[in-house]
Write an enzyme that holds these catalytic residues in place. Structure first.
Site, PDB file in Angstrom:
ATOM      1  N   HIS A 165       1.102  -1.151   0.021  1.00  0.00           N
ATOM      2  CA  HIS A 165      -0.054  -0.092   0.050  1.00  0.00           C
ATOM      3  C   HIS A 165       0.763   1.201   0.024  1.00  0.00           C
ATOM      4  O   HIS A 165       1.702   1.466   0.617  1.00  0.00           O
ATOM      5  CB  HIS A 165      -0.854   0.113   1.153  1.00  0.00           C
ATOM      6  CG  HIS A 165      -2.104  -0.981   1.038  1.00  0.00           C
ATOM      7  ND1 HIS A 165      -3.278  -0.744   0.535  1.00  0.00           N
ATOM      8  CD2 HIS A 165      -2.191  -2.301   1.579  1.00  0.00           C
ATOM      9  CE1 HIS A 165      -4.045  -1.920   0.687  1.00  0.00           C
ATOM     10  NE2 HIS A 165      -3.557  -2.685   1.112  1.00  0.00           N
ATOM     11  N   THR A 197      13.274 -10.526   2.513  1.00  0.00           N
ATOM     12  CA  THR A 197      13.315  -8.885   2.025  1.00  0.00           C
ATOM     13  C   THR A 197      14.149  -8.825   1.029  1.00  0.00           C
ATOM     14  O   THR A 197      13.938  -7.776   0.059  1.00  0.00           O
ATOM     15  CB  THR A 197      13.417  -7.854   3.075  1.00  0.00           C
ATOM     16  OG1 THR A 197      14.959  -8.145   3.583  1.00  0.00           O
ATOM     17  CG2 THR A 197      12.632  -7.871   4.164  1.00  0.00           C
ATOM     18  N   LYS A 198      15.089  -9.874   0.720  1.00  0.00           N
ATOM     19  CA  LYS A 198      15.936  -9.875  -0.603  1.00  0.00           C
ATOM     20  C   LYS A 198      16.033 -10.929  -1.242  1.00  0.00           C
ATOM     21  O   LYS A 198      15.761 -11.813  -0.716  1.00  0.00           O
ATOM     22  CB  LYS A 198      17.590  -9.332  -0.041  1.00  0.00           C
ATOM     23  CG  LYS A 198      17.519  -8.031   0.792  1.00  0.00           C
ATOM     24  CD  LYS A 198      18.835  -7.840   1.292  1.00  0.00           C
ATOM     25  CE  LYS A 198      19.072  -6.716   2.279  1.00  0.00           C
ATOM     26  NZ  LYS A 198      20.258  -6.596   2.775  1.00  0.00           N
ATOM     27  N   LYS A 227      23.602 -20.883   4.925  1.00  0.00           N
ATOM     28  CA  LYS A 227      24.554 -21.877   4.178  1.00  0.00           C
ATOM     29  C   LYS A 227      24.347 -21.913   2.747  1.00  0.00           C
ATOM     30  O   LYS A 227      23.132 -21.955   2.528  1.00  0.00           O
ATOM     31  CB  LYS A 227      24.947 -22.992   5.163  1.00  0.00           C
ATOM     32  CG  LYS A 227      23.617 -24.299   4.972  1.00  0.00           C
ATOM     33  CD  LYS A 227      24.094 -25.313   5.777  1.00  0.00           C
ATOM     34  CE  LYS A 227      22.948 -26.250   5.808  1.00  0.00           C
ATOM     35  NZ  LYS A 227      23.269 -27.656   6.238  1.00  0.00           N
TER      36      LYS A 227
END
Length: 196
Positions: free
Chosen positions: A124, A176-177, A194
């Site tokens: 949003h 988030t990545k 790992k």
């Protein structure tokens, strides 16, 4: 006439776009109206031997693509929403109990999503402080989950993320990545633990 040319015509005529949107989507419930949901088997693509359990909430209006591959399953209590972007799911993939998938999202083949996962390409908008957040619309950045991925229970995959082939996302992780191929990630926010 393809979907993109129809979208361009609607962009040039906001009144027509609002009217058609009102006909298709319940504005309060933000889901397709009951008569559109009755027609879903005509415009959703479901592969051979695929299963969508009865209690799945399929918020899939006909102006976006929904595809479920062969031998794939969407389990009970899940919610699939392609109102702002296509949802494409490959072959032999399992979308677990109570998962939420909000497009545009592409999920590959042989992917296992455990329980309670959120995969969302939607945010949003909130930057204009003089407007309410619900007046500012939404933005999307596509999410891609490549083949042969396992995502643990209650993980969250946020907009713009790509999860590489043969990777594992630990339970409860917030991704988030991008996750490189052959990698285990865990944590909040998710970090590489790992290489596999």
């Amino acid at each position: 006439m393809n979907n993109e040319s129809v979208r361009q015509q609607f962009k040039g005529n906001p009144k027509l776009k609002r009217f058609v949107d009102w006909l298709i989507m319940n504005q309060v419930e933000t889901r397709p109206r009951w008569y559109i949901r009755l027609l879903a088997p005509l415009y959703q693509h479901r592969g051979r031997h695929s299963v969508i359990h009865r209690s799945v909430r399929m918020d899939t209006p006909p102006y976006r693509h929904f595809r479920l591959g062969n031998y794939s399953v969407i389990e009970s209590g899940a919610c699939i929403n392609n109102a702002v972007g296509d949802v494409i799911i490959g072959n032999h993939t399992r979308v677990g109990l109570h998962n939420t998938v909000i497009g545009p999202v592409t999920i590959g083949s042989h992917v296992n999503l455990a329980q309670g996962i959120t995969v969302t390409a939607l945010n949003h908008n909130f930057a204009e402080v003089s407007k309410r957040i619900d007046e500012q619309g939404v933005s999307t950045i596509p999410v891609t989950i490549e083949d042969d991925v396992w995502i643990g229970a209650n993980a969250v995959i946020l907009p713009g993320v790509r999860i590489g082939t043969h990777s594992v996302v630990a339970a409860g992780a917030i991704v988030t990545k991008d996750v490189p191929p052959h990698t285990l990630v865990a944590g909040v926010p998710a970090k590489v633990i790992k290489q596999l």
